[in-house]
Write a protein that holds these residues in place. Structure first.
Motif, PDB file in Angstrom:
ATOM      1  N   GLY B 146       0.840  -1.197   0.000  1.00  0.00           N
ATOM      2  CA  GLY B 146       0.000   0.000   0.000  1.00  0.00           C
ATOM      3  C   GLY B 146       0.868   1.236   0.000  1.00  0.00           C
ATOM      4  O   GLY B 146       0.465   2.284   0.505  1.00  0.00           O
ATOM      5  N   SER B 147       2.082   1.094  -0.554  1.00  0.00           N
ATOM      6  CA  SER B 147       3.033   2.212  -0.536  1.00  0.00           C
ATOM      7  C   SER B 147       2.725   3.194  -1.660  1.00  0.00           C
ATOM      8  O   SER B 147       1.978   2.891  -2.593  1.00  0.00           O
ATOM      9  CB  SER B 147       4.461   1.685  -0.669  1.00  0.00           C
ATOM     10  N   ASP B 148       3.344   4.368  -1.578  1.00  0.00           N
ATOM     11  CA  ASP B 148       3.043   5.426  -2.553  1.00  0.00           C
ATOM     12  C   ASP B 148       4.281   5.849  -3.340  1.00  0.00           C
ATOM     13  O   ASP B 148       4.316   6.927  -3.897  1.00  0.00           O
ATOM     14  CB  ASP B 148       2.439   6.639  -1.821  1.00  0.00           C
ATOM     15  N   HIS B 169       0.404  -6.138  -5.306  1.00  0.00           N
ATOM     16  CA  HIS B 169       0.940  -4.835  -5.683  1.00  0.00           C
ATOM     17  C   HIS B 169      -0.210  -3.968  -6.203  1.00  0.00           C
ATOM     18  O   HIS B 169      -1.108  -4.478  -6.868  1.00  0.00           O
ATOM     19  CB  HIS B 169       1.991  -5.018  -6.790  1.00  0.00           C
ATOM     20  N   ALA B 170      -0.165  -2.688  -5.907  1.00  0.00           N
ATOM     21  CA  ALA B 170      -1.117  -1.760  -6.536  1.00  0.00           C
ATOM     22  C   ALA B 170      -0.509  -0.378  -6.602  1.00  0.00           C
ATOM     23  O   ALA B 170       0.348  -0.018  -5.793  1.00  0.00           O
ATOM     24  CB  ALA B 170      -2.437  -1.708  -5.776  1.00  0.00           C
ATOM     25  N   GLY B 171      -0.950   0.377  -7.589  1.00  0.00           N
ATOM     26  CA  GLY B 171      -0.519   1.760  -7.723  1.00  0.00           C
ATOM     27  C   GLY B 171      -1.684   2.586  -8.256  1.00  0.00           C
ATOM     28  O   GLY B 171      -2.522   2.062  -9.015  1.00  0.00           O
ATOM     29  N   VAL B 172      -1.750   3.838  -7.850  1.00  0.00           N
ATOM     30  CA  VAL B 172      -2.849   4.701  -8.292  1.00  0.00           C
ATOM     31  C   VAL B 172      -2.330   6.094  -8.642  1.00  0.00           C
ATOM     32  O   VAL B 172      -1.328   6.544  -8.085  1.00  0.00           O
ATOM     33  CB  VAL B 172      -3.940   4.853  -7.193  1.00  0.00           C
ATOM     34  N   LEU B 173      -3.000   6.743  -9.553  1.00  0.00           N
ATOM     35  CA  LEU B 173      -2.701   8.134  -9.901  1.00  0.00           C
ATOM     36  C   LEU B 173      -3.916   8.716 -10.624  1.00  0.00           C
ATOM     37  O   LEU B 173      -4.464   8.062 -11.525  1.00  0.00           O
ATOM     38  CB  LEU B 173      -1.463   8.209 -10.808  1.00  0.00           C
ATOM     39  N   ARG B 174      -4.300   9.908 -10.233  1.00  0.00           N
ATOM     40  CA  ARG B 174      -5.465  10.599 -10.829  1.00  0.00           C
ATOM     41  C   ARG B 174      -6.707   9.698 -10.789  1.00  0.00           C
ATOM     42  O   ARG B 174      -7.227   9.421  -9.726  1.00  0.00           O
ATOM     43  CB  ARG B 174      -5.151  11.047 -12.253  1.00  0.00           C
ATOM     44  N   PHE B 175      -7.162   9.201 -11.948  1.00  0.00           N
ATOM     45  CA  PHE B 175      -8.366   8.352 -11.986  1.00  0.00           C
ATOM     46  C   PHE B 175      -8.003   6.909 -12.335  1.00  0.00           C
ATOM     47  O   PHE B 175      -8.866   6.116 -12.689  1.00  0.00           O
ATOM     48  CB  PHE B 175      -9.356   8.886 -13.029  1.00  0.00           C
ATOM     49  N   ILE B 176      -6.709   6.606 -12.292  1.00  0.00           N
ATOM     50  CA  ILE B 176      -6.230   5.314 -12.787  1.00  0.00           C
ATOM     51  C   ILE B 176      -5.649   4.482 -11.651  1.00  0.00           C
ATOM     52  O   ILE B 176      -4.951   4.993 -10.784  1.00  0.00           O
ATOM     53  CB  ILE B 176      -5.098   5.555 -13.835  1.00  0.00           C
TER      54      ILE B 176
END
Lengths: 75, 289
Positions: B146-148, B169-176
Motif C-alpha cells: 500500500g506504498s506510494d 501490488h497496486a498503484g494509483v494516480l489521478r483516476f487510474i
C-alpha cells in the motif's frame, strides 16, 4: 435412520439456523447424515430448502413435541 | 417438555457446542461469509489464523486493512512512519479528523480494533528500508503493498521474492489504478513488468498530480480480496495478469504478464539474492549489472 451427528439449535432463529446447520454439515464426510433439532418454525421450511439448494439430500422433517427434527445426508 | 425431548434422543451423539469451535459472536459476525461454500468454517478458521502485513496505511492500505479486519484475519501488521494529516482524509478512510497528528500505524490500529476487537494488530512506526525489510517481512503469510513510491514498491518486490512471500501490488494516480498479485516463482514479479523505477520526477506523485479517493478505495479492496482468496485457497488470483482500472471511463482492462526468465529478481538466474545488491537510492537498479 441413525444420524452420524446431531446439532441442537433450539433457540436459534434464521439465518443462524441455516448457518449453524451448514457449518455442522461441513464437518461431516460426504454421505454422512446430520440431525438438526430446532424450534424456530420458519426454519423448518428454510433450512431444508437451503440444504437442497446446496445439493444435499433432506431425508426427513418430523415434528417431535414442540420441536422439529430434520435429517440431511451430505452430498 | 425439555426432559421428555432429551429422553427421546438419549444415546445419540448430541452437541450444543458450535461447529468449528466458533463462538456465538463469531458465527453472527462472520455469518454472511460462513455460508459461502468457498469460505465455510474451514476458510474462516484459516482466516482467523492468518497473518497479513500491510505496508502503508494510506489510500490503499486503509480499505485493505478494514476489509481484512472485517473478514477476521487473525493478525494484521501495519508499517507506516507518517502521522495523519488533514490532506490524507480525502482517501485514507481508516483515519479520521479526530486522529490528525497521531501516527498512522496507531490510528489504523485503533480503527481496526473498533471494527473487530478479535484482530491482533501489530504496528511498526518506521519506513520499510533495505536494512529492515527482511526482518519486517518475517512471519507473515501475505503482504499488501500500500506504498506510494517506486522505491518501496521495488523493495517490497525484491524482499518478497527473496523470501518467497506472496504479495499484492497496486498503484494509483489521478483516476487510474493498477494491481497485480505476485506469487514468487509461480508467476511474474513487479520487476518482470518494470525492470527499474522511472527516474525521480519522471512520473508525478499523487501529491503533484492528484488522485480521486475512490480509486485507491477500489484498488485496496481488490488487494484485500486477493489476500483473502490466497488464505482460503479460493478462485484464481491475479497472478500473471495486470488489472487496470480507469474510473473516468469506468472500465477495467487486463493484460497478461509473463515471467521474464532474465528478471534480476525472479528470473532463472536471479541477481538479487540479497537487498544490498540493489541501489534503492535512485531508480532501484541492480548494482551487479
Amino acid at each position: 435412520m441413525k444420524a452420524d451427528r446431531s446439532i441442537d439449535i433450539r433457540g436459534e432463529v434464521c439465518p443462524y439456523t441455516f448457518v449453524k446447520s451448514k457449518l455442522a454439515l461441513e464437518e461431516l464426510e460426504s454421505g454422512q447424515v446430520l440431525e438438526i433439532i430446532l424450534d424456530h418454525d420458519p426454519a423448518v421450511e428454510n433450512v431444508p430448502r437451503s440444504m437442497e439448494a446446496d445439493g444435499h439430500k433432506v431425508l426427513s422433517v418430523k415434528k417431535v413435541g414442540k420441536d422439529w427434527k430434520i435429517l440431511v445426508r451430505k452430498a | 417438555m425439555r426432559k421428555s425431548f432429551e429422553a427421546r434422543f438419549l444415546g445419540q451423539k448430541r452437541s450444543t457446542k458450535n461447529p468449528f469451535d466458533l463462538s456465538q459472536d463469531q458465527i453472527v459476525r462472520y455469518s454472511r461469509q460462513l455460508i459461502l461454500k468457498e469460505v465455510g468454517g474451514k476458510g474462516q478458521k484459516k482466516l482467523m489464523s492468518s497473518k497479513v502485513l500491510i505496508v502503508g496505511a494510506g489510500g490503499l492500505g486503509s480499505p485493505a486493512a478494514l476489509y481484512l479486519a472485517a473478514a477476521g484475519v487473525g493478525r494484521i501488521g501495519i508499517v507506516d512512519s507518517d502521522k495523519v494529516d488533514l490532506s490524507n482524509l480525502q482517501r485514507q478512510i481508516i483515519h479520521s479528523t479526530r486522529t490528525i497528528g497521531r501516527p498512522k500505524a496507531v490510528s489504523a490500529k485503533d480503527a481496526i480494533q473498533a471494527l473487530n476487537p478479535e484482530v491482533d494488530v501489530v504496528t511498526f512506526e518506521e519506513r520499510l528500508e533495505p536494512e529492515n525489510a527482511l526482518d519486517l517481512l518475517k512471519g507473515w503469510d501475505f503482504v499488501i503493498d500500500g506504498s506510494d513510491n517506486f522505491r518501496t514498491k521495488f523493495l517490497i518486490n525484491d524482499a518478497c521474492v527473496i523470501k518467497g512471500l506472496p504479495f499484492s501490488h497496486a498503484g494509483v494516480l489521478r483516476f487510474i489504478g493498477m494491481t497485480t498479485t505476485v506469487i514468487p516463482r509461480q508467476g511474474p514479479c513487479y520487476r518482470c513488468l518494470i525492470r527499474e523505477a522511472p527516474p525521480p520526477g519522471a512520473v508525478p506523485t499523487c501529491q503533484e498530480a492528484g488522485v480521486l479517493g475512490t480509486v485507491p478505495g477500489v484498488m485496496g479492496a481488490i488487494q484485500a480480496t486477493e489476500a483473502i482468496k490466497f488464505i482460503i485457497g479460493a478462485g484464481n488470483l491475479l497472478v500473471g495478469r495486470v488489472l487496470y482500472f480507469d474510473a473516468l471511463s469506468m472500465r477495467f482492462d487486463q493484460f497478461e504478464l509473463r515471467r521474464n526468465p532474465k528478471c534480476p529478481s525472479c528470473g532463472d538466474r536471479p541477481v538479487i539474492k540479497d537487498l544490498s545488491q540493489v541501489d534503492y537510492g535512485n531508480v532501484c537498479r541492480v548494482k551487479a549489472e
